[in-house]
Design a protein around this motif. Structure first.
Motif, short mmCIF file in Angstrom:
data_model
loop_
_atom_site.label_atom_id
_atom_site.label_comp_id
_atom_site.label_asym_id
_atom_site.label_seq_id
_atom_site.Cartn_x
_atom_site.Cartn_y
_atom_site.Cartn_z
N ARG A 20 0.84 -1.18 0.00
CA ARG A 20 0.00 0.00 0.00
C ARG A 20 0.89 1.25 0.00
NH1 ARG A 20 -2.75 -3.29 4.00
NH2 ARG A 20 -4.79 -3.97 3.24
N LEU A 21 0.34 2.34 -0.47
CA LEU A 21 1.02 3.62 -0.36
C LEU A 21 0.35 4.45 0.73
CD1 LEU A 21 1.69 4.56 -4.10
CD2 LEU A 21 3.22 3.46 -2.46
N HIS A 22 1.17 5.18 1.49
CA HIS A 22 0.71 5.97 2.62
C HIS A 22 1.17 7.41 2.44
CE1 HIS A 22 0.24 2.00 4.53
NE2 HIS A 22 1.42 1.76 4.01
N ALA A 23 0.48 8.33 3.08
CA ALA A 23 0.88 9.73 3.07
C ALA A 23 1.91 9.97 4.17
CB ALA A 23 -0.32 10.63 3.29
N ALA A 24 2.98 10.66 3.82
CA ALA A 24 4.00 11.07 4.79
C ALA A 24 3.94 12.59 4.90
CB ALA A 24 5.39 10.61 4.35
N VAL A 25 3.68 13.08 6.11
CA VAL A 25 3.50 14.53 6.32
C VAL A 25 4.36 14.97 7.50
CG1 VAL A 25 1.13 14.36 5.44
CG2 VAL A 25 1.56 14.28 7.91
N PRO A 26 4.69 16.28 7.57
CA PRO A 26 5.45 16.76 8.73
C PRO A 26 4.69 16.48 10.03
CG PRO A 26 5.46 18.39 6.98
CD PRO A 26 4.47 17.34 6.57
N ALA A 27 5.41 16.18 11.07
CA ALA A 27 4.80 15.84 12.37
C ALA A 27 3.82 16.93 12.79
CB ALA A 27 5.89 15.67 13.42
N ASP A 28 2.62 16.46 13.18
CA ASP A 28 1.55 17.34 13.70
C ASP A 28 1.01 18.32 12.67
OD1 ASP A 28 1.85 16.14 16.25
OD2 ASP A 28 3.52 17.50 16.70
N ALA A 29 1.31 18.13 11.40
CA ALA A 29 0.83 19.06 10.38
C ALA A 29 -0.60 18.77 9.96
CB ALA A 29 1.74 19.01 9.15
N LEU A 84 9.22 20.62 4.34
CA LEU A 84 9.24 21.15 2.98
C LEU A 84 8.06 20.69 2.14
CD1 LEU A 84 13.05 20.83 2.18
CD2 LEU A 84 11.79 22.81 3.04
N GLY A 85 7.25 19.78 2.65
CA GLY A 85 6.12 19.30 1.88
C GLY A 85 5.66 17.95 2.35
N VAL A 86 4.82 17.30 1.53
CA VAL A 86 4.30 15.97 1.84
C VAL A 86 4.67 15.04 0.70
CG1 VAL A 86 2.39 16.95 3.16
CG2 VAL A 86 2.06 16.41 0.73
N THR A 87 4.55 13.75 0.94
CA THR A 87 4.88 12.77 -0.10
C THR A 87 4.09 11.50 0.15
OG1 THR A 87 6.71 11.77 -1.35
CG2 THR A 87 6.84 11.68 1.06
N LEU A 88 4.29 10.51 -0.71
CA LEU A 88 3.74 9.18 -0.51
C LEU A 88 4.89 8.21 -0.29
CD1 LEU A 88 0.89 8.88 -3.20
CD2 LEU A 88 0.77 9.73 -0.85
N VAL A 89 4.64 7.19 0.51
CA VAL A 89 5.67 6.21 0.83
C VAL A 89 5.04 4.82 0.87
CG1 VAL A 89 5.37 6.56 3.33
CG2 VAL A 89 7.51 5.60 2.47
N SER A 90 5.80 3.84 0.40
CA SER A 90 5.30 2.46 0.36
C SER A 90 5.53 1.76 1.70
CB SER A 90 6.02 1.68 -0.74
OG SER A 90 7.39 1.52 -0.41
N VAL A 147 8.25 12.78 11.08
CA VAL A 147 7.34 12.46 9.98
C VAL A 147 6.18 11.64 10.52
CG1 VAL A 147 7.07 11.25 7.78
CG2 VAL A 147 9.18 12.51 8.25
N ASP A 148 4.95 12.07 10.22
CA ASP A 148 3.76 11.29 10.54
C ASP A 148 3.35 10.50 9.30
OD1 ASP A 148 3.64 12.30 13.09
OD2 ASP A 148 2.08 13.78 12.65
N ILE A 149 2.93 9.26 9.51
CA ILE A 149 2.46 8.40 8.43
C ILE A 149 0.95 8.25 8.57
CG2 ILE A 149 2.60 6.14 7.34
CD1 ILE A 149 5.14 7.80 7.08
#
Length: 319
Positions: free
Chosen positions: A171-180, A240-246, A257-259
């Motif tokens: 699955r792919l998950h969203a990776a975002v700055p902590a508490d964002a 600096l932004g958000v991304t997706l991670v497997s 980083v929050d997942i």
């Protein structure tokens, strides 16, 4: 006449691809190294194998003849190698596998540690390549096997000379700055206004994510293009932004980083590719089984709808 297998392989690739540059790229040499080795092959044979046509090096009739025989010679060597491996009391072999960062860090250490214990005669070397190039390297003989990817919205065109064994569906998950983001799960639409950190569009990953955005009628702002998931998450940690991670990429998550579970259905299939004519090679099958076992031990399910938990895929946000 003493013919070098390495030089015959270069000749075969030149016959297939037509240029020194393409041959060098396929075999992971410099163009000058290929030119030098082909010139030596011509000296070894004692007759003209090539002729210049402008800036291109073209095979003569004798060059084509030798290239056709090279196909048979290299196939025979591969069959002989396989026969010798299977004839011994224990399996002894050297294999080269194509990898990229998340599988190299997330699957191979456990798989190769187990393999060293159960089949010490099998040595696996690895080469890190872009996921988009590993299957071609297997087909061309530069690798014995490689990890390959298919995305649920962007399947890879498959080569009939290759076979593959599915290792896992991630699955792919969203990776975002902590508490964002103050929710337990998100969709691409929820994150559309954030700056994004993504792989370039030329990569399978980058293209698949962009297709997912397009299907949702979204146009994200991509501020940073980077190749590796680990690099992208480091930039996420810096705000600096958000991304997706497997699933496998989650093992590379840095602090900060929050997942978040991603509501959009976007998965990717991780497989091992190998040549059809080596599909029954004992050593290769042992390696494939060791990697599948390592994936299963980490909770990576072949069926993405399975209740088996995916490695590192939380039900709640990771702080």
């Amino acid at each position: 006449m003493d013919l070098s297998l390495a030089r015959l392989r270069m000749l075969r690739e030149l016959h297939r691809r037509g240029t020194i540059t393409a041959t060098a790229n396929a075999l992971h040499y410099t163009a000058s190294a290929v030119s030098q080795q082909l010139a030596q092959l011509e000296r070894d044979v004692g007759t003209r194998l090539f002729e210049r046509r402008g800036r291109r090096l073209q095979l003569t009739d004798l060059g084509v003849l030798l290239a056709e025989h090279a196909e048979e010679i290299l196939a025979a060597v591969e069959r002989a190698t396989q026969a010798l491996e299977e004839a011994g009391e224990s399996v002894t072999a050297k294999l080269t596998a194509g990898v990229w960062a998340s599988v190299a860090s997330g699957l191979l250490p456990d798989a190769l540690t187990t393999l060293a214990r159960t089949h010490p005669g099998i040595l696996v070397r690895t080469k890190e390549l872009a996921p988009e190039t590993t299957a071609a390297a297997v087909r061309d003989g530069a690798l014995d096997l490689s990890f390959v990817l298919d995305y649920s919205n962007y399947p890879t065109t498959w080569d009939r000379d290759l076979r593959r064994t599915v290792i896992a569906v991630e699955r792919l998950h969203a990776a975002v700055p902590a508490d964002a983001v103050a929710v337990a799960g998100v969709t691409l639409a929820d994150l559309a206004e954030h700056p994004w950190i993504l792989a370039p569009a030329r990569s399978h990953f980058g293209h698949a994510v962009r297709l997912a955005f397009q299907s949702a009628g979204l146009a994200p702002r991509i501020d940073h293009e980077v190749e590796e998931q680990a690099t992208a998450m480091a930039m996420v940690a810096a705000g600096l932004g958000v991304t997706l991670v497997s699933d496998l990429g989650l093992a590379l998550r840095p602090p900060g980083v929050d997942i978040l579970p991603l509501g959009d259905t976007l998965t990717r299939t991780v497989s091992l590719a190998y040549r059809t004519n080596t599909a029954r090679r004992t050593a290769l099958l042992i390696v494939v089984d060791a990697i599948r076992t390592a994936a299963a031990a980490k909770g990576l399910a072949v069926d993405p709808t399975s209740p088996t938990p995916q490695v590192g895929a939380p039900d709640l946000r990771l702080g």
